[in-house]
Design a protein around this motif. Structure first.
Motif, short mmCIF file in Angstrom:
data_model
loop_
_atom_site.label_atom_id
_atom_site.label_comp_id
_atom_site.label_asym_id
_atom_site.label_seq_id
_atom_site.Cartn_x
_atom_site.Cartn_y
_atom_site.Cartn_z
N GLN A 145 0.88 -1.31 0.05
CA GLN A 145 -0.11 -0.18 -0.02
C GLN A 145 1.04 1.38 0.15
OE1 GLN A 145 -3.39 -0.05 2.63
NE2 GLN A 145 -3.18 -2.24 2.87
N GLY A 146 0.35 2.45 -0.51
CA GLY A 146 1.10 3.63 -0.37
C GLY A 146 1.04 4.19 0.81
N THR A 147 1.80 5.18 1.19
CA THR A 147 2.09 5.82 2.38
C THR A 147 0.61 6.49 2.98
OG1 THR A 147 4.30 5.98 1.94
CG2 THR A 147 3.34 7.61 3.70
N PHE A 148 -0.21 6.99 1.88
CA PHE A 148 -1.30 7.76 2.24
C PHE A 148 -2.47 7.21 1.60
CE2 PHE A 148 2.03 11.13 2.71
CZ PHE A 148 1.64 11.48 4.19
N ASP A 149 -3.80 7.31 2.22
CA ASP A 149 -4.99 6.81 1.59
C ASP A 149 -5.48 7.95 0.79
OD1 ASP A 149 -6.12 8.45 3.33
OD2 ASP A 149 -7.27 6.85 4.49
N ALA A 150 -6.56 8.11 0.32
CA ALA A 150 -7.29 9.08 -0.75
C ALA A 150 -7.32 10.43 -0.03
CB ALA A 150 -8.65 8.64 -1.31
N ASN A 151 -7.54 10.39 1.43
CA ASN A 151 -7.73 11.49 2.23
C ASN A 151 -6.41 11.76 2.89
OD1 ASN A 151 -10.46 11.78 1.46
ND2 ASN A 151 -10.91 9.93 2.98
N PHE A 152 -5.20 11.48 2.45
CA PHE A 152 -3.92 11.51 3.29
C PHE A 152 -3.91 11.32 4.64
CE2 PHE A 152 -3.35 14.12 -0.45
CZ PHE A 152 -2.14 14.07 -0.80
N ASN A 153 -4.55 10.09 5.03
CA ASN A 153 -4.57 9.36 6.36
C ASN A 153 -3.10 8.56 6.28
OD1 ASN A 153 -6.84 10.47 7.86
ND2 ASN A 153 -8.02 9.38 6.14
N LEU A 154 -2.39 8.78 7.24
CA LEU A 154 -1.08 7.83 7.09
C LEU A 154 -1.52 6.48 7.21
CD1 LEU A 154 2.18 7.44 7.13
CD2 LEU A 154 1.94 7.68 9.74
N ILE A 155 -0.92 5.65 6.26
CA ILE A 155 -1.23 3.82 6.45
C ILE A 155 0.24 3.44 7.07
CG2 ILE A 155 -1.53 2.08 5.05
CD1 ILE A 155 -2.98 3.55 2.86
N SER A 156 0.06 2.99 8.08
CA SER A 156 1.49 2.51 9.08
C SER A 156 1.06 1.18 9.73
CB SER A 156 1.81 3.37 9.90
OG SER A 156 3.12 2.79 10.46
N TYR A 157 1.62 0.05 9.27
CA TYR A 157 1.53 -1.33 10.15
C TYR A 157 2.70 -1.62 10.68
CZ TYR A 157 -2.78 -1.60 6.72
OH TYR A 157 -3.99 -1.66 5.99
N TYR A 158 3.80 -1.03 10.54
CA TYR A 158 4.88 -1.56 11.08
C TYR A 158 6.16 -0.14 11.01
CZ TYR A 158 9.78 -3.22 11.26
OH TYR A 158 11.06 -3.51 11.62
N ASN A 159 6.71 0.13 12.20
CA ASN A 159 7.73 1.06 12.03
C ASN A 159 8.73 0.55 12.93
OD1 ASN A 159 7.15 2.27 14.63
ND2 ASN A 159 5.42 2.98 13.63
N TRP A 160 9.95 1.13 12.64
CA TRP A 160 11.16 0.84 13.62
C TRP A 160 12.04 1.89 13.68
CZ3 TRP A 160 16.44 0.88 12.97
CH2 TRP A 160 17.26 0.13 13.41
N THR A 161 12.35 2.17 14.98
CA THR A 161 13.37 3.34 15.24
C THR A 161 14.85 2.81 15.71
OG1 THR A 161 12.59 3.52 17.79
CG2 THR A 161 11.35 4.67 16.03
N GLY A 162 15.67 3.50 15.12
CA GLY A 162 16.99 3.11 15.59
C GLY A 162 17.73 3.66 16.59
N GLY A 163 18.60 4.26 16.72
CA GLY A 163 19.42 5.20 17.66
C GLY A 163 20.17 4.53 18.90
N HIS A 164 20.57 4.98 19.56
CA HIS A 164 21.30 4.58 20.74
C HIS A 164 22.29 3.26 20.27
CE1 HIS A 164 18.32 6.60 23.52
NE2 HIS A 164 17.40 6.06 22.61
N GLY A 165 22.19 2.11 20.66
CA GLY A 165 23.15 1.20 20.48
C GLY A 165 22.90 0.51 18.91
N ALA A 166 21.70 1.11 18.41
CA ALA A 166 21.44 0.24 17.20
C ALA A 166 22.65 0.57 15.99
CB ALA A 166 20.35 0.62 16.68
N LEU A 167 22.72 -0.62 15.21
CA LEU A 167 23.86 -0.68 14.37
C LEU A 167 23.44 0.28 13.24
CD1 LEU A 167 26.59 -1.84 13.56
CD2 LEU A 167 25.15 -3.63 12.31
N SER A 168 22.09 0.43 12.72
CA SER A 168 21.72 1.41 11.68
C SER A 168 20.78 2.46 12.47
CB SER A 168 20.96 0.76 10.61
OG SER A 168 19.59 0.27 11.00
N PRO A 169 20.83 3.73 11.71
CA PRO A 169 19.90 4.93 12.41
C PRO A 169 18.18 4.71 12.28
CG PRO A 169 20.62 5.43 10.26
CD PRO A 169 21.28 4.12 10.57
N MET A 170 17.63 5.30 12.83
CA MET A 170 16.26 5.28 12.76
C MET A 170 15.86 5.47 11.22
SD MET A 170 13.29 8.03 14.09
CE MET A 170 13.72 7.98 15.49
N VAL A 171 14.79 4.29 11.00
CA VAL A 171 13.88 4.64 9.62
C VAL A 171 13.50 5.86 9.69
CG1 VAL A 171 12.05 3.82 8.19
CG2 VAL A 171 13.42 2.15 9.52
N SER A 172 13.21 6.45 8.58
CA SER A 172 13.02 7.83 8.30
C SER A 172 11.65 8.20 8.67
CB SER A 172 13.32 8.49 7.03
OG SER A 172 12.51 7.71 5.87
#
Length: 502
Positions: A230-257
């Motif tokens: 699915q795209g990031t937004f629906d027809a009314n620009f509602n955010l479609i998010s089923y999964y997200n991941w934040t990095g930082g601290h000790g994480a090997l890669s940075p936060m997903v944007s």
């Protein structure tokens, strides 16, 4: 014949397991062992060391694997290549099987089995191990389909490892770190599960692995496919998010944007991913080679389900998605006969490649297209040139790397993929000896290698690359035997060959 679960046999098994565990407890850590060359040396000009653990320290033994090693040592004309094969082909079984219980149908390993797939039909013990790996992976995928690295199963008695790189990382939906080692979402991890499943079935025709765990895992894979297409937004620009991941601290890669949700994407028919096979962040969500692998493995999933007479509705769903993804790759990622590595559905294209498989260089290996396809040939020229930002070359080593290390440390894996992707003998031999001549005298395939300093590399022991190299050598022994074997006669470890030589 005694029942295998009789009290006598169970007691013997417990004693044998205890003795084996005690013996292995005295074995050196292979990560350290792999950093020092061991005798005897090969008789070729490179004098490569023998890097297998002693038999008592190997984590699994396969008679079929040993037979192939014996065969190839006698057939390969270059003793240095023979030693590389001898070190790399058994590396997965020698070093990465951390738990296996046949009665529980559970096994826990660090790396994959693709280079053994021809042996599943000739070694029942090996096939049983693979079936147990599939069942264990199915339990993980069914519970956490967005995750790709897991802890040992609780039945193993092995304590969960503390992953410092996961500290400070927030995952939504949340995960239990007693089960999950790390939950970066990589689309290729789900493809790998499907590939191992179909490889096992095609070799054995045993459909018993398609149990409740496995069916639940397949259901969750389709859930991820539907959500991440699915795209990031629906027809009314509602955010479609089923999964997200934040990095930082000790994480090997940075936060997903964008607060862990990734770069915006528009619907194209492709499936998005947050991380590449290398664990690095995707620049754009639609990773072309991962989608190519998914299209191939969904088609294969449909074929094995139809062959086994199971889950006809799932089979049709798999065919529909496979076709949709395949069409979208050709429609949205190719411009001027060149594949983009990543796209976003808005016209954004990233023309590059990363050495980790699935990659653009590995498209023929994945089964997505023929190595003679004009678009692959044109793309291949770009990838092994300055037009690929992650290609670099020095006096003795060159290749494609990726941001996981740095641009001046290409990966030998890129040359392995290049060999799978050509029938040109000169190109094959050039890549083959770029690999063979750059092990820093250790006789194993590194993760990456500096173009400036032959002694600067990462991971003297990299089981994934070792497995991939051995698979490539067997492919050449079958496909281009005259290049590497003493006789121009194809060698393939088939059931017939084992029966004839028994």
């Amino acid at each position: 014949m005694k029942c295998p679960f009789s009290p006598t046999n169970t007691s013997l098994a417990i004693v044998a397991s205890a003795l084996a565990s005690q013996s292995r407890a005295q074995c050196p850590d292979y990560t350290s062992y792999a950093q020092i060359p061991h005798d005897p040396r090969s008789t070729g000009p490179l004098a490569l060391p023998y890097m297998r653990p002693t038999p008592a320290c190997r984590t699994f033994n396969s008679t079929a694997v040993e037979k192939v090693i014996t065969d190839m040592k006698s057939l390969l004309k270059d003793p240095d290549l023979a030693r590389l094969f001898e070190n790399t082909f058994p590396n997965t079984l020698d070093t990465t099987v951390k738990y296996f219980n046949q009665s529980e149908n559970l096994a826990f390993i660090i790396t994959g089995f693709m280079h053994y797939q021809a042996l599943f039909a000739v070694d029942p013990k090996l096939a049983t191990l693979v079936k147990a790996v599939i069942n264990n992976e199915a339990r993980y995928v069914a519970q956490y389909p967005y995750c790709g690295a897991f802890q040992p199963p609780p039945e193993s008695g092995l304590a969960p490892s503390h992953n410092v790189w996961a500290d400070g990382v927030t995952v939504n939906p949340p995960v239990d770190n007693r089960t999950v080692f790390e939950c970066k979402y990589e689309l290729d991890s789900l493809c790998g599960f499907l590939k191992l499943s179909r490889s096992y079935y095609n070799a054995t025709k045993d459909a018993s692995f398609m149990n409740a765990n496995w069916q639940a895992a397949v259901d969750q894979i389709f859930r991820v496919i539907n959500e991440q297409a699915q795209g990031t937004f629906d027809a009314n620009f509602n955010l479609i998010s089923y999964y997200n991941w934040t990095g930082g601290h000790g994480a090997l890669s940075p936060m997903v944007s964008n607060q862990g949700n990734g770069e915006p994407k528009a619907y194209t028919g492709l499936v998005g991913t947050h991380h590449r096979p290398s664990d690095d962040l995707s620049v754009f969500a639609f990773l072309t080679p991962a989608n190519a692998m998914l299209s191939v493995e969904l088609s294969n999933l449909a074929e094995i389900l139809d062959s086994a007479g199971k889950l006809h509705n799932v089979s049709q769903q798999a065919r529909d998605w496979s076709s949709r993804i395949y069409d979208a790759i050709w429609r949205t990622t190719v411009v001027d006969d060149i594949f983009a590595y990543e796209t976003n559905g808005f016209g954004g294209r990233y023309v590059m490649d990363d050495a980790n498989v699935p990659s653009l260089m590995s498209l023929p290996y994945l089964g997505f297209l023929d190595k003679q396809h004009p678009t692959y040939i044109a793309t291949r020229k770009i990838l092994f040139s300055r037009q690929n930002p992650y290609y670099s070359a020095g006096k003795t080593f060159n290749g494609i790397g990726g941001p996981h290390i740095d641009p001046w440390h290409p990966w030998p894996m890129s040359h392995i993929s290049a060999i799978f992707g050509t029938d040109n003998d000169e190109e094959i031999l050039e890549s083959l000896y770029v690999i063979a001549n750059n092990t820093n005298g250790l006789g194993l395939i590194h993760e990456s290698q500096s173009i400036y300093d032959p002694s600067s590399y990462t991971r003297s022991w990299f089981a994934w690359a070792n497995s991939y190299f051995a698979e490539m050598i067997l492919d050449l022994a079958d496909r281009r035997p005259g290049l590497i074997l003493k006789e121009n006669k194809s060698y393939k470890p088939t059931l017939m060959a084992f029966n004839n030589q028994a």
